[in-house]
Design a protein around this motif. Structure first.
Motif, PDB file in Angstrom:
ATOM      1  N   GLY A 111       0.774  -1.225   0.000  1.00  0.00           N
ATOM      2  CA  GLY A 111       0.000   0.000   0.000  1.00  0.00           C
ATOM      3  C   GLY A 111       0.809   1.281   0.000  1.00  0.00           C
ATOM      4  O   GLY A 111       0.245   2.380  -0.045  1.00  0.00           O
ATOM      5  N   GLY A 112       2.118   1.167   0.066  1.00  0.00           N
ATOM      6  CA  GLY A 112       2.941   2.368  -0.005  1.00  0.00           C
ATOM      7  C   GLY A 112       2.881   2.998  -1.384  1.00  0.00           C
ATOM      8  O   GLY A 112       2.340   2.418  -2.326  1.00  0.00           O
ATOM      9  N   GLY A 113       3.440   4.182  -1.491  1.00  0.00           N
ATOM     10  CA  GLY A 113       3.449   4.852  -2.781  1.00  0.00           C
ATOM     11  C   GLY A 113       3.825   6.309  -2.652  1.00  0.00           C
ATOM     12  O   GLY A 113       4.336   6.752  -1.613  1.00  0.00           O
ATOM     13  N   LEU A 114       3.551   7.048  -3.724  1.00  0.00           N
ATOM     14  CA  LEU A 114       3.852   8.474  -3.786  1.00  0.00           C
ATOM     15  C   LEU A 114       2.548   9.249  -3.639  1.00  0.00           C
ATOM     16  O   LEU A 114       1.559   8.971  -4.336  1.00  0.00           O
ATOM     17  N   VAL A 115       2.551  10.231  -2.750  1.00  0.00           N
ATOM     18  CA  VAL A 115       1.354  11.037  -2.519  1.00  0.00           C
ATOM     19  C   VAL A 115       1.792  12.470  -2.265  1.00  0.00           C
ATOM     20  O   VAL A 115       2.894  12.718  -1.751  1.00  0.00           O
ATOM     21  N   ARG A 121       8.910   3.315  11.235  1.00  0.00           N
ATOM     22  CA  ARG A 121       9.358   3.847   9.960  1.00  0.00           C
ATOM     23  C   ARG A 121      10.821   4.236  10.051  1.00  0.00           C
ATOM     24  O   ARG A 121      11.348   4.509  11.133  1.00  0.00           O
ATOM     25  N   GLN A 122      11.456   4.271   8.894  1.00  0.00           N
ATOM     26  CA  GLN A 122      12.863   4.656   8.846  1.00  0.00           C
ATOM     27  C   GLN A 122      13.113   5.471   7.589  1.00  0.00           C
ATOM     28  O   GLN A 122      12.885   4.985   6.471  1.00  0.00           O
ATOM     29  N   ALA A 123      13.561   6.686   7.802  1.00  0.00           N
ATOM     30  CA  ALA A 123      13.918   7.572   6.698  1.00  0.00           C
ATOM     31  C   ALA A 123      15.411   7.438   6.421  1.00  0.00           C
ATOM     32  O   ALA A 123      16.178   7.036   7.304  1.00  0.00           O
ATOM     33  N   PRO A 124      15.840   7.787   5.222  1.00  0.00           N
ATOM     34  CA  PRO A 124      17.263   7.682   4.889  1.00  0.00           C
ATOM     35  C   PRO A 124      18.138   8.454   5.870  1.00  0.00           C
ATOM     36  O   PRO A 124      17.874   9.622   6.183  1.00  0.00           O
ATOM     37  N   GLY A 125      19.152   7.787   6.376  1.00  0.00           N
ATOM     38  CA  GLY A 125      20.082   8.433   7.285  1.00  0.00           C
ATOM     39  C   GLY A 125      19.578   8.599   8.704  1.00  0.00           C
ATOM     40  O   GLY A 125      20.266   9.212   9.533  1.00  0.00           O
ATOM     41  N   LYS A 126      18.397   8.065   8.981  1.00  0.00           N
ATOM     42  CA  LYS A 126      17.822   8.196  10.326  1.00  0.00           C
ATOM     43  C   LYS A 126      17.583   6.826  10.939  1.00  0.00           C
ATOM     44  O   LYS A 126      17.524   5.816  10.239  1.00  0.00           O
ATOM     45  N   GLU A 127      17.415   6.816  12.247  1.00  0.00           N
ATOM     46  CA  GLU A 127      17.138   5.570  12.942  1.00  0.00           C
ATOM     47  C   GLU A 127      15.661   5.201  12.771  1.00  0.00           C
ATOM     48  O   GLU A 127      14.816   6.058  12.514  1.00  0.00           O
ATOM     49  N   ARG A 128      15.403   3.916  12.950  1.00  0.00           N
ATOM     50  CA  ARG A 128      14.021   3.457  12.908  1.00  0.00           C
ATOM     51  C   ARG A 128      13.262   4.082  14.073  1.00  0.00           C
ATOM     52  O   ARG A 128      13.749   4.087  15.210  1.00  0.00           O
ATOM     53  N   GLU A 129      12.058   4.585  13.795  1.00  0.00           N
ATOM     54  CA  GLU A 129      11.288   5.239  14.848  1.00  0.00           C
ATOM     55  C   GLU A 129       9.888   4.662  14.947  1.00  0.00           C
ATOM     56  O   GLU A 129       9.307   4.201  13.959  1.00  0.00           O
ATOM     57  N   PHE A 130       9.368   4.711  16.140  1.00  0.00           N
ATOM     58  CA  PHE A 130       8.027   4.222  16.430  1.00  0.00           C
ATOM     59  C   PHE A 130       6.986   5.128  15.800  1.00  0.00           C
ATOM     60  O   PHE A 130       7.123   6.358  15.807  1.00  0.00           O
ATOM     61  N   VAL A 131       5.923   4.511  15.260  1.00  0.00           N
ATOM     62  CA  VAL A 131       4.818   5.275  14.689  1.00  0.00           C
ATOM     63  C   VAL A 131       3.529   5.021  15.464  1.00  0.00           C
ATOM     64  O   VAL A 131       2.888   5.954  15.940  1.00  0.00           O
ATOM     65  N   ALA A 132       3.150   3.752  15.592  1.00  0.00           N
ATOM     66  CA  ALA A 132       1.880   3.421  16.244  1.00  0.00           C
ATOM     67  C   ALA A 132       1.912   1.973  16.698  1.00  0.00           C
ATOM     68  O   ALA A 132       2.656   1.159  16.142  1.00  0.00           O
ATOM     69  N   LEU A 142      -0.826  13.938   5.210  1.00  0.00           N
ATOM     70  CA  LEU A 142       0.580  13.548   5.121  1.00  0.00           C
ATOM     71  C   LEU A 142       1.483  14.747   4.859  1.00  0.00           C
ATOM     72  O   LEU A 142       1.097  15.701   4.173  1.00  0.00           O
ATOM     73  N   LYS A 143       2.669  14.669   5.422  1.00  0.00           N
ATOM     74  CA  LYS A 143       3.680  15.726   5.302  1.00  0.00           C
ATOM     75  C   LYS A 143       4.940  15.142   4.663  1.00  0.00           C
ATOM     76  O   LYS A 143       5.189  13.932   4.785  1.00  0.00           O
ATOM     77  N   PRO A 144       5.759  15.963   4.053  1.00  0.00           N
ATOM     78  CA  PRO A 144       7.013  15.455   3.472  1.00  0.00           C
ATOM     79  C   PRO A 144       7.882  14.732   4.500  1.00  0.00           C
ATOM     80  O   PRO A 144       8.567  13.753   4.154  1.00  0.00           O
ATOM     81  N   THR A 158       7.505  -1.064   3.313  1.00  0.00           N
ATOM     82  CA  THR A 158       6.892  -0.478   2.119  1.00  0.00           C
ATOM     83  C   THR A 158       7.218   1.014   2.101  1.00  0.00           C
ATOM     84  O   THR A 158       7.126   1.680   3.135  1.00  0.00           O
ATOM     85  N   GLN A 159       7.599   1.509   0.938  1.00  0.00           N
ATOM     86  CA  GLN A 159       8.052   2.897   0.823  1.00  0.00           C
ATOM     87  C   GLN A 159       6.856   3.835   0.730  1.00  0.00           C
ATOM     88  O   GLN A 159       5.952   3.632  -0.088  1.00  0.00           O
ATOM     89  N   VAL A 160       6.894   4.881   1.544  1.00  0.00           N
ATOM     90  CA  VAL A 160       5.920   5.967   1.461  1.00  0.00           C
ATOM     91  C   VAL A 160       6.690   7.245   1.174  1.00  0.00           C
ATOM     92  O   VAL A 160       7.608   7.597   1.917  1.00  0.00           O
ATOM     93  N   THR A 161       6.323   7.915   0.100  1.00  0.00           N
ATOM     94  CA  THR A 161       6.979   9.154  -0.282  1.00  0.00           C
ATOM     95  C   THR A 161       5.939  10.255  -0.396  1.00  0.00           C
ATOM     96  O   THR A 161       4.942  10.104  -1.106  1.00  0.00           O
ATOM     97  N   VAL A 162       6.163  11.344   0.329  1.00  0.00           N
ATOM     98  CA  VAL A 162       5.235  12.472   0.326  1.00  0.00           C
ATOM     99  C   VAL A 162       5.933  13.650  -0.327  1.00  0.00           C
ATOM    100  O   VAL A 162       6.963  14.123   0.172  1.00  0.00           O
ATOM    101  N   SER A 163       5.390  14.117  -1.425  1.00  0.00           N
ATOM    102  CA  SER A 163       5.987  15.241  -2.142  1.00  0.00           C
ATOM    103  C   SER A 163       5.398  16.558  -1.663  1.00  0.00           C
ATOM    104  O   SER A 163       4.224  16.641  -1.295  1.00  0.00           O
ATOM    105  N   SER A 164       6.220  17.582  -1.688  1.00  0.00           N
ATOM    106  CA  SER A 164       5.768  18.906  -1.213  1.00  0.00           C
ATOM    107  C   SER A 164       5.160  19.708  -2.346  1.00  0.00           C
ATOM    108  O   SER A 164       5.216  19.357  -3.501  1.00  0.00           O
TER     109      SER A 164
END
Length: 124
Positions: free
Chosen positions: A8-12, A38-49, A85-87, A118-124
């Motif tokens: 279900g990930g994708g670009l939004v 979730r884990q963003a590039p260069g960052k540690e894995r972080e709790f979401v829910a 969603l935010k960038p 699954t990758q989630v990408t949010v564009s600004s």
């Protein structure tokens, strides 16, 4: 063998919505406490829910009132509904399961099983 598969990930665009799913096989999810990280590039894995076996939920402050975790026991699936969603929400989203335990878990070290992400990408 327990297996978790996210989808279900994708670009939004910023402000949009997305729902990611995690199908669990090998054991019923009623025996698991579940979580999303979730884990963003260069960052540690972080709790979401997280959601407990009794359907209590908890969220990271950064996603409160925007994200909702839920489970469908009949489908052996958990969901993460993401609104507004935010960038900065851009990341690989991972589903996790913990066998045993009756509470909520926000530390990734508490979980026994992980999906591939699954990758989630949010564009600004």
């Amino acid at each position: 063998q327990v297996r978790l598969v996210e989808s279900g990930g994708g670009l939004v665009q910023a402000g949009g919505s997305l729902r990611v799913s995690c199908v669990v096989s090998g054991r019923t999810i009623t025996t698991f406490a579940m979580g999303w990280f979730r884990q963003a590039p260069g960052k540690e894995r972080e709790f979401v829910a997280a959601i407990s076996r009794s359907d209590d939920t908890t969220y990271a402050d950064s996603v409160k009132r925007r994200f909702t975790i839920s489970r469908d026991n009949a489908k052996n699936t958990i969901y993460l509904q993401m609104n507004s969603l935010k960038p900065e929400d851009t990341a690989v989203y991972y589903c996790a399961a913990r066998s045993r335990g009756s509470t909520l878990y926000s530390d990734f070290r508490e979980y026994n099983y992980w999906g591939q992400g699954t990758q989630v990408t949010v564009s600004s």
